[in-house]
Design a protein around this motif. Structure first.
Motif, mmCIF file in Angstrom:
data_model
loop_
_atom_site.group_PDB
_atom_site.id
_atom_site.type_symbol
_atom_site.label_atom_id
_atom_site.label_comp_id
_atom_site.label_asym_id
_atom_site.label_seq_id
_atom_site.Cartn_x
_atom_site.Cartn_y
_atom_site.Cartn_z
ATOM 1 N N ASN A 507 2.211 8.823 -0.227
ATOM 2 C CA ASN A 507 3.461 8.109 -0.499
ATOM 3 C C ASN A 507 3.744 8.214 -1.984
ATOM 4 O O ASN A 507 3.192 7.464 -2.789
ATOM 5 C CB ASN A 507 3.349 6.645 -0.070
ATOM 6 C CG ASN A 507 4.622 5.854 -0.340
ATOM 7 O OD1 ASN A 507 5.598 6.373 -0.873
ATOM 8 N ND2 ASN A 507 4.597 4.583 0.021
ATOM 9 N N LYS A 508 4.576 9.150 -2.366
ATOM 10 C CA LYS A 508 4.852 9.398 -3.783
ATOM 11 C C LYS A 508 5.713 8.309 -4.413
ATOM 12 O O LYS A 508 5.951 8.322 -5.620
ATOM 13 C CB LYS A 508 5.529 10.771 -3.945
ATOM 14 C CG LYS A 508 4.664 11.935 -3.458
ATOM 15 C CD LYS A 508 3.271 11.904 -4.086
ATOM 16 C CE LYS A 508 2.412 13.063 -3.582
ATOM 17 N NZ LYS A 508 1.027 13.005 -4.131
ATOM 18 N N GLY A 509 6.162 7.361 -3.596
ATOM 19 C CA GLY A 509 6.898 6.232 -4.152
ATOM 20 C C GLY A 509 5.996 5.136 -4.679
ATOM 21 O O GLY A 509 6.473 4.193 -5.337
ATOM 22 N N LEU A 510 4.715 5.227 -4.400
ATOM 23 C CA LEU A 510 3.768 4.184 -4.821
ATOM 24 C C LEU A 510 3.198 4.473 -6.196
ATOM 25 O O LEU A 510 2.944 5.626 -6.552
ATOM 26 C CB LEU A 510 2.616 4.076 -3.814
ATOM 27 C CG LEU A 510 2.907 3.397 -2.482
ATOM 28 C CD1 LEU A 510 1.672 3.464 -1.582
ATOM 29 C CD2 LEU A 510 3.319 1.943 -2.691
ATOM 30 N N VAL A 511 2.956 3.401 -6.931
ATOM 31 C CA VAL A 511 2.257 3.467 -8.216
ATOM 32 C C VAL A 511 1.063 2.534 -8.116
ATOM 33 O O VAL A 511 1.178 1.420 -7.597
ATOM 34 C CB VAL A 511 3.182 3.031 -9.379
ATOM 35 C CG1 VAL A 511 2.419 3.019 -10.693
ATOM 36 C CG2 VAL A 511 4.392 3.956 -9.462
ATOM 37 N N GLN A 512 -0.087 3.008 -8.607
ATOM 38 C CA GLN A 512 -1.303 2.201 -8.527
ATOM 39 C C GLN A 512 -1.120 0.857 -9.229
ATOM 40 O O GLN A 512 -0.420 0.763 -10.244
ATOM 41 C CB GLN A 512 -2.478 2.961 -9.153
ATOM 42 C CG GLN A 512 -3.822 2.263 -9.088
ATOM 43 C CD GLN A 512 -4.256 1.937 -7.670
ATOM 44 O OE1 GLN A 512 -3.866 0.888 -7.128
ATOM 45 N NE2 GLN A 512 -5.037 2.830 -7.066
ATOM 46 N N ASN A 513 -1.747 -0.178 -8.681
ATOM 47 C CA ASN A 513 -1.700 -1.492 -9.316
ATOM 48 C C ASN A 513 -2.251 -1.407 -10.740
ATOM 49 O O ASN A 513 -3.211 -0.672 -10.998
ATOM 50 C CB ASN A 513 -2.478 -2.505 -8.481
ATOM 51 C CG ASN A 513 -1.736 -2.908 -7.222
ATOM 52 O OD1 ASN A 513 -0.528 -2.725 -7.114
ATOM 53 N ND2 ASN A 513 -2.455 -3.447 -6.250
ATOM 54 N N PRO A 514 -1.639 -2.157 -11.674
ATOM 55 C CA PRO A 514 -1.877 -1.934 -13.102
ATOM 56 C C PRO A 514 -3.342 -1.938 -13.539
ATOM 57 O O PRO A 514 -3.740 -1.106 -14.350
ATOM 58 C CB PRO A 514 -1.101 -3.086 -13.762
ATOM 59 C CG PRO A 514 -0.020 -3.397 -12.797
ATOM 60 C CD PRO A 514 -0.610 -3.186 -11.440
ATOM 61 N N PHE A 515 -4.149 -2.843 -13.023
ATOM 62 C CA PHE A 515 -5.523 -2.942 -13.494
ATOM 63 C C PHE A 515 -6.317 -1.677 -13.208
ATOM 64 O O PHE A 515 -7.271 -1.359 -13.933
ATOM 65 C CB PHE A 515 -6.224 -4.145 -12.850
ATOM 66 C CG PHE A 515 -7.643 -4.344 -13.306
ATOM 67 C CD1 PHE A 515 -7.913 -4.987 -14.508
ATOM 68 C CD2 PHE A 515 -8.714 -3.882 -12.551
ATOM 69 C CE1 PHE A 515 -9.219 -5.169 -14.948
ATOM 70 C CE2 PHE A 515 -10.022 -4.061 -12.967
ATOM 71 C CZ PHE A 515 -10.275 -4.708 -14.172
ATOM 72 N N TYR A 516 -5.926 -0.935 -12.177
ATOM 73 C CA TYR A 516 -6.715 0.214 -11.724
ATOM 74 C C TYR A 516 -6.138 1.549 -12.183
ATOM 75 O O TYR A 516 -6.620 2.605 -11.780
ATOM 76 C CB TYR A 516 -6.821 0.188 -10.198
ATOM 77 C CG TYR A 516 -7.388 -1.113 -9.688
ATOM 78 C CD1 TYR A 516 -8.764 -1.321 -9.599
ATOM 79 C CD2 TYR A 516 -6.549 -2.173 -9.323
ATOM 80 C CE1 TYR A 516 -9.286 -2.519 -9.158
ATOM 81 C CE2 TYR A 516 -7.062 -3.376 -8.872
ATOM 82 C CZ TYR A 516 -8.427 -3.544 -8.789
ATOM 83 O OH TYR A 516 -8.941 -4.749 -8.365
ATOM 84 N N GLN A 517 -5.107 1.509 -13.012
ATOM 85 C CA GLN A 517 -4.492 2.746 -13.487
ATOM 86 C C GLN A 517 -5.373 3.431 -14.530
ATOM 87 O O GLN A 517 -6.079 2.787 -15.281
ATOM 88 C CB GLN A 517 -3.110 2.455 -14.069
ATOM 89 C CG GLN A 517 -2.104 2.020 -13.016
ATOM 90 C CD GLN A 517 -0.755 1.640 -13.605
ATOM 91 O OE1 GLN A 517 -0.547 1.722 -14.816
ATOM 92 N NE2 GLN A 517 0.164 1.213 -12.746
#
Length: 517
Positions: A507-517
């Motif tokens: 799903n290319k619309g998703l961005v990883q949650n900030p803490f795990y980027q």
């Protein structure tokens, strides 16, 4: 309830999908006669079968059953569960399979995006079934003139309820998540979809549950069915939980009052023997104390035998619980026990979690998964009363009385771990809040609520009680890792799971949650 325990799954061309995944991730389910979707939504009987399909999905999931996800999400980051295997050395850890390694990593606050237990597929499968009912259910009225608007709304209320509940689990576990309100029923619809803010997800949950509370059935005619399906009062119970999470305390109180005033639920009376308490509430289920349960039966077993059963146990009770520091022990009178403790929730002798497996084997493992019980309503109202007007002694006394009703019913001990359980000053908000928090631990041990209770109490008033969470997670950490764990959890973004790596890939619309980027 037999019809609904089986939850006959006759949903036509209902595509169960995970958001944004390729078409091999959805499943085309058709009735045996091979009808097409356009032909299927014709009668209220077919609509009923579709709604039962939503409930049926609760008993399954994906590779991992939904009930196991909910236990893991609600318990492993808390302080009440430890690995079933002793892990004293590296050789011990080498015995862990991949699944158990992911479980241990979550307990040790080492959850990564590759951990199989941050896969939300099972939850979105249920959401998609609910979306399908909500979208196509109204079409039935055009074909079946015996279906009234009131009856249609009642069916839709069940789908809205389950969708709202599923999104509530996602909200508390992941924070921001995709908010998908349209069904996926063919491969042309699979598309990238982005996350929504916590507030947007929260508002949709409230919208769904409010519709359900306003349009749901008061009863389905018998107690078992009322515990296996969402009624109006089940929806109000879930709404109270949602409002409490969002610190809307008067709304939480009002929702609790709707459930209490219904007169449909009650605590077992004081003096109920422990065996009777366990048998009614947990072994048989669907009791006067229970509100909503996943209806496993001998045709659809639960996943608890390998999780808690004798042989192959994945999880045990933490030492501090097995040693009597949660429920207490009476060294003089061994018959003087909290009926929720040793023998009901866990075994002090073995630290086994017995709540779901007492008197059962792998072939009779169909204890229910308990989402809400009446005691939850009473304790949610107590918590809301404590915070709706901090320092208000009248509210505080009412909260104390509610807790007292539960403690009396459970024959709770007044001395635990060498310390007296003192009733707090009703005007002392902080002490009263802790008193309720500790009673919730006794009441709901191993029912998938502990982490959410910890996080809710810690984040209140912009993390005014952050220390509660830090003290609990550090006490549960390996001694050499305590400071690392504390530093991690001081970043509030770490309190939510990462998005599963496969979802990010597909799903290319998703961005990883900030803490795990």
């Amino acid at each position: 309830m037999k019809r609904n325990i089986k939850y006959t799954l006759l949903v036509l061309v209902t595509i169960i999908s995970v958001l944004g995944t390729s078409c091999n991730k959805w499943l085309d389910l058709q009735p045996e006669d091979g009808l097409t979707r356009q032909e299927y939504w014709k009668t209220k009987e077919q609509l009923d079968a579709a709604v039962m399909g939503c409930y049926a999905s609760l008993l399954g999931g994906s590779t991992i059953p939904l009930a196991k996800y909910l236990f893991i999400w609600g318990e492993l980051r808390g302080d009440m569960v430890v690995p079933g295997l002793e892990l004293a050395t590296e050789d011990d850890e080498a015995l862990l399979n991949a699944t158990m390694r992911d479980e241990v990593d979550m307990m040790r606050t080492q959850t990564s995006a590759n951990n199989i237990f941050v896969n939300w597929e099972a939850v979105y499968k249920t959401i998609n079934l609910c979306n399908t009912v909500i979208k196509f259910g109204p079409d039935v009225m055009a074909n079946d003139k015996t279906l009234s608007q009131t009856t249609l709304n009642a069916y839709l209320a069940e789908a809205h309820s389950l969708r709202g509940l599923m999104y509530f689990y996602l909200l508390r576990s992941f924070g921001e998540v995709p908010l998908k309100l349209e069904p996926t029923y063919n491969d042309t619809q699979v598309a990238a979809i982005a996350k929504k803010s916590q507030q947007e997800v929260y508002q949709q949950i409230v919208t769904d549950l409010t519709f359900a509370a306003e349009n749901g059935q008061v009863t389905y005619g018998n107690m078992a069915e009322d515990r296996g399906r969402f009624t109006k009062f089940t929806a109000y119970t879930a709404l109270a939980d949602v409002y409490l999470w969002n610190e809307e305390y008067q709304k939480a109180i009002d929702a609790c009052d709707k459930v209490i005033a219904s007169g449909k639920y009650q605590l077992l009376p004081a003096g109920t023997p422990q065996f009777d308490f366990y048998t009614n509430v947990y072994y048989n289920g669907n009791s006067v104390e229970n509100i909503f349960e996943f209806q496993f039966d001998n045709q659809k077993l639960n996943p608890f035998a390998p999780m808690f059963g004798f042989g192959g146990t994945e999880f045990k009770a933490a030492d501090w619980i097995a040693e009597g520091r949660l429920y207490g022990t009476d060294a003089i009178d061994f018959l003087n026990v909290d009926v929720r403790g040793n023998g009901t929730s866990m075994s002090e002798a073995s630290a086994l979690i017995v709540k779901y497996m007492n008197g059962r084997s792998s072939v009779t493992s169909y204890a229910h998964w308990f989402v809400y019980r009446y005691s939850d309503v009473l304790l949610m109202k107590a918590e809301a009363l404590t915070w709706v007007s901090p320092g208000n002694a009248a509210n505080g006394q009412e909260a104390i009385d509610l807790v007292g009703r539960i403690r009396t019913s459970r024959h709770a001990l007044n001395n635990v771990d060498g310390k007296a359980i003192e009733i707090p000053d009703p005007a002392n908000t902080e002490n009263l809040s802790l008193y309720i928090f500790e009673e919730r631990a006794r009441e709901f041990s191993f029912e998938g609520k502990r982490w959410y209770d910890i996080l809710r109490n810690a984040k209140r008033n912009n993390y005014a009680n952050e220390k509660l969470l830090l003290d609990i997670v550090s006490a549960s950490a390996q001694p050499s890792k305590q400071q690392t764990v504390i530093n991690k959890y001081k970043d509030h973004r770490s309190h939510y799971f990462p998005i599963y790596s496969y979802e990010l890939q597909t799903n290319k619309g998703l961005v990883q949650n900030p803490f795990y980027q």
